[in-house]
Design an enzyme around this catalytic site. Structure first.
Site, PDB file in Angstrom:
ATOM      1  CB  SER A  53      78.858 128.614 152.950  1.00  7.54           C
ATOM      2  OG  SER A  53      78.207 129.284 151.898  1.00  7.54           O
ATOM      3  CG  HIS A  92      79.544 127.804 147.629  1.00  8.92           C
ATOM      4  ND1 HIS A  92      79.222 126.508 147.954  1.00  8.92           N
ATOM      5  CD2 HIS A  92      79.226 128.531 148.726  1.00  8.92           C
ATOM      6  CE1 HIS A  92      78.730 126.474 149.190  1.00  8.92           C
ATOM      7  NE2 HIS A  92      78.723 127.695 149.668  1.00  8.92           N
ATOM      8  CG  ASP A 123      79.860 123.665 146.841  1.00 11.58           C
ATOM      9  OD1 ASP A 123      80.266 123.634 148.015  1.00 11.58           O
ATOM     10  OD2 ASP A 123      79.644 124.710 146.226  1.00 11.58           O
TER      11      ASP A 123
END
Length: 181
Positions: A53, A92, A123
């Site tokens: 990701s 992230h 998210d």
């Protein structure tokens, strides 16, 4: 091989010495981990990237070093956070900061919205039910300050293929026995 095992059993001092040496190695590794945790102010100062990701910034298997002493995460900073009720940390990038003021106490808290570089959406779907933002103090494990490529892939292989742990332990046992000869 069996004669070596019998020799170990007949010499308890040598067996105890090996057990104590192994315990020393484990306790040293644990102390180093705890020292890093205190220095970085993070419960997990080193994590492994488990998914794609965050590509191209980080690849699956990269080993990340975290720092949690800077409490004000900036937009663009890469953070690692835990979702309430889940054990696996997520790596992230911060895409939005929101300052929330408590009307009763007047205290200010920072809330963060994150997104994976390789993901289409933010998210919010990954957060706990009803949670729109991450709390900097409660949810963030640390900010990424460095990394080593591919080193953490061993961890991924061991978690995805549990039989591999047994094979590796068996190989280590054979190496110990062969070392005696």
């Amino acid at each position: 091989m069996f004669s070596d095992l019998a020799a170990l059993a007949s010499n308890p001092r040598q067996s105890l010495s090996q057990i104590l040496n192994f315990a020393l190695v484990l306790s040293t590794a644990f102390m180093m981990w705890k020292t890093l945790s205190v220095i970085a102010d993070s419960p997990s100062p080193i994590v492994v990237v488990l998914s794609g990701s965050m590509e191209p910034a980080f690849q699956r298997g990269d080993l990340l070093f975290l720092w949690n002493r800077d409490k004000a995460a900036q937009v663009g900073e890469i953070v690692v956070y835990n979702v309430k009720g889940k054990d696996i940390p997520i790596v992230h990038r911060v895409v939005r900061r929101v300052e929330v003021v408590d009307k009763k106490t007047g205290s200010r808290d920072m809330r963060l919205l994150t997104k994976g570089d390789n993901n289409v959406a933010d998210d919010t779907e990954l957060y706990a039910r009803g949670q729109e933002y991450l709390d900097r103090k409660e949810d963030i494990i640390g900010s990424v300050r460095g990394y080593v490529p591919c080193v953490g892939y061993v961890t991924i292989l061991l978690s995805e293929y549990p039989w591999l742990k047994k094979v590796m332990l068996g190989l280590m046992g054979v190496m110990v026995v062969l070392q005696r000869e």
